[in-house]
Write a protein that holds these residues in place. Structure first.
Motif, mmCIF file in Angstrom:
data_model
loop_
_atom_site.group_PDB
_atom_site.id
_atom_site.type_symbol
_atom_site.label_atom_id
_atom_site.label_comp_id
_atom_site.label_asym_id
_atom_site.label_seq_id
_atom_site.Cartn_x
_atom_site.Cartn_y
_atom_site.Cartn_z
ATOM 1 N N ARG A 170 0.828 -1.213 0.000
ATOM 2 C CA ARG A 170 0.000 0.000 0.000
ATOM 3 C C ARG A 170 0.858 1.257 0.000
ATOM 4 N N VAL A 171 1.883 1.291 0.877
ATOM 5 C CA VAL A 171 2.703 2.501 0.956
ATOM 6 C C VAL A 171 3.510 2.689 -0.335
ATOM 7 N N LEU A 172 3.952 1.599 -0.944
ATOM 8 C CA LEU A 172 4.676 1.725 -2.207
ATOM 9 C C LEU A 172 3.751 2.215 -3.324
ATOM 10 N N SER A 173 2.508 1.765 -3.322
ATOM 11 C CA SER A 173 1.541 2.257 -4.317
ATOM 12 C C SER A 173 1.348 3.766 -4.192
ATOM 13 N N LEU A 174 1.292 4.247 -2.963
ATOM 14 C CA LEU A 174 1.164 5.690 -2.742
ATOM 15 C C LEU A 174 2.439 6.417 -3.168
ATOM 16 N N ALA A 175 3.587 5.856 -2.801
ATOM 17 C CA ALA A 175 4.864 6.511 -3.087
ATOM 18 C C ALA A 175 5.127 6.618 -4.583
ATOM 19 N N PHE A 176 4.720 5.624 -5.344
ATOM 20 C CA PHE A 176 5.012 5.582 -6.777
ATOM 21 C C PHE A 176 3.828 6.032 -7.639
ATOM 22 N N TYR A 177 2.808 6.628 -7.004
ATOM 23 C CA TYR A 177 1.614 7.019 -7.747
ATOM 24 C C TYR A 177 1.944 7.989 -8.886
ATOM 25 N N ARG A 178 2.886 8.907 -8.661
ATOM 26 C CA ARG A 178 3.264 9.894 -9.686
ATOM 27 C C ARG A 178 4.574 9.531 -10.398
ATOM 28 N N ASP A 179 5.136 8.386 -10.102
ATOM 29 C CA ASP A 179 6.390 7.984 -10.726
ATOM 30 C C ASP A 179 6.178 7.806 -12.234
ATOM 31 N N PRO A 180 7.067 8.352 -13.062
ATOM 32 C CA PRO A 180 6.861 8.270 -14.515
ATOM 33 C C PRO A 180 6.711 6.851 -15.042
ATOM 34 N N LEU A 181 7.456 5.900 -14.498
ATOM 35 C CA LEU A 181 7.343 4.527 -15.002
ATOM 36 C C LEU A 181 5.989 3.931 -14.651
ATOM 37 N N PHE A 182 5.501 4.186 -13.440
ATOM 38 C CA PHE A 182 4.206 3.619 -13.061
ATOM 39 C C PHE A 182 3.041 4.349 -13.722
ATOM 40 N N CYS A 183 3.235 5.612 -14.046
ATOM 41 C CA CYS A 183 2.226 6.312 -14.859
ATOM 42 C C CYS A 183 2.161 5.710 -16.268
ATOM 43 N N TYR A 184 3.307 5.267 -16.773
ATOM 44 C CA TYR A 184 3.342 4.594 -18.075
ATOM 45 C C TYR A 184 2.699 3.206 -17.982
ATOM 46 N N PHE A 185 3.019 2.475 -16.925
ATOM 47 C CA PHE A 185 2.422 1.147 -16.758
ATOM 48 C C PHE A 185 0.903 1.234 -16.655
ATOM 49 N N PHE A 186 0.428 2.197 -15.847
ATOM 50 C CA PHE A 186 -0.992 2.311 -15.501
ATOM 51 C C PHE A 186 -1.457 3.742 -15.764
ATOM 52 N N PRO A 187 -1.772 4.077 -17.002
ATOM 53 C CA PRO A 187 -2.054 5.478 -17.350
ATOM 54 C C PRO A 187 -3.354 6.040 -16.770
ATOM 55 N N ASP A 188 -4.264 5.188 -16.332
ATOM 56 C CA ASP A 188 -5.526 5.668 -15.759
ATOM 57 C C ASP A 188 -5.294 6.036 -14.289
ATOM 58 N N ASP A 189 -5.282 7.351 -14.004
ATOM 59 C CA ASP A 189 -5.029 7.819 -12.636
ATOM 60 C C ASP A 189 -5.980 7.184 -11.624
ATOM 61 N N SER A 190 -7.224 6.971 -12.018
ATOM 62 C CA SER A 190 -8.230 6.488 -11.066
ATOM 63 C C SER A 190 -8.033 5.016 -10.716
#
Length: 198
Positions: free
Chosen positions: A14-34
């Motif tokens: 959970r804490v890693l999901s929050l920490a990497f929410y705006r990380d460019p790689l994870f935004c690329y992996f999962f482009p839907d913010d919601s």
């Protein structure tokens, strides 16, 4: 919480999901913010379970406001049994496109890693801190004990980052950039950094 406590692993994911929410790689992996928090949680559960059994997880005493996941270099290549054992199947809920993006990125990073590091070393798989607790010195508390141990053992350390803000952070701990380039087929930049043994 005990290292083998499933609730602790879930809290780390959970804490890693929050920490990497705006990380460019994870935004690329999962482009839907919601959907990114829910989707990325499956990835972080898998990585935390793998580190739990084949490496080490560092969290602040008495809390899970952040986590550092480390692996020895001989545990980086995962077998099919590892994938199944540590929870790859639930990642299929992320959708085939997201899974493929992660597999392709993982292969590209591993190719760079293998080309740069041939001797035994420690891999900083992830460092993440709850955004509400950033700027309070948690990175130092999470990293320094392991880095001091690596110095005593004469082992270098390696990491990947895709956030330009992290480069200066890791330099404070002795890491230097040894590779910088866009991830293949993406606009996401990749920095590989190495810390020599002290």
């Amino acid at each position: 919480m005990n290292v083998n406590d499933p609730l602790r692993i879930d809290a780390i994911a959970r804490v890693l999901s929050l920490a990497f929410y705006r990380d460019p790689l994870f935004c690329y992996f999962f482009p839907d913010d919601s959907r990114r928090l829910a989707q990325s949680r499956h990835t972080f559960l898998f990585l935390a379970r793998h580190a739990q059994h084949r490496g080490e997880i560092c969290t602040p005493p008495g809390s899970v406001d952040g986590a550092a996941l480390w692996q020895p270099s001989d545990a980086l290549h995962r077998s099919v049994m590892d994938m199944l054992r540590f929870g790859a199947l639930p990642m299929l809920r992320q959708g085939p496109a997201a899974v493929k993006r992660q597999l392709d990125a993982g292969d590209a990073m591993q190719k760079v890693h293998d080309g740069l590091m041939s001797k035994p070393h420690a891999y900083l798989l992830l460092l993440g801190i709850d955004p509400q607790h950033q700027g309070r010195g948690l990175a130092t508390r999470l990293l320094e004990p392991t880095l001091e141990r690596l110095d005593r053992e004469g082992l270098p350390a390696y990491l990947d980052t895709h956030n330009p803000d992290n480069v200066s952070l890791y330099r404070r701990f002795g890491f230097e950039v040894v590779h910088e380039a866009p991830m293949p087929g993406t606009q996401v930049r990749h920095w590989a950094m190495v810390r020599g043994n002290r």
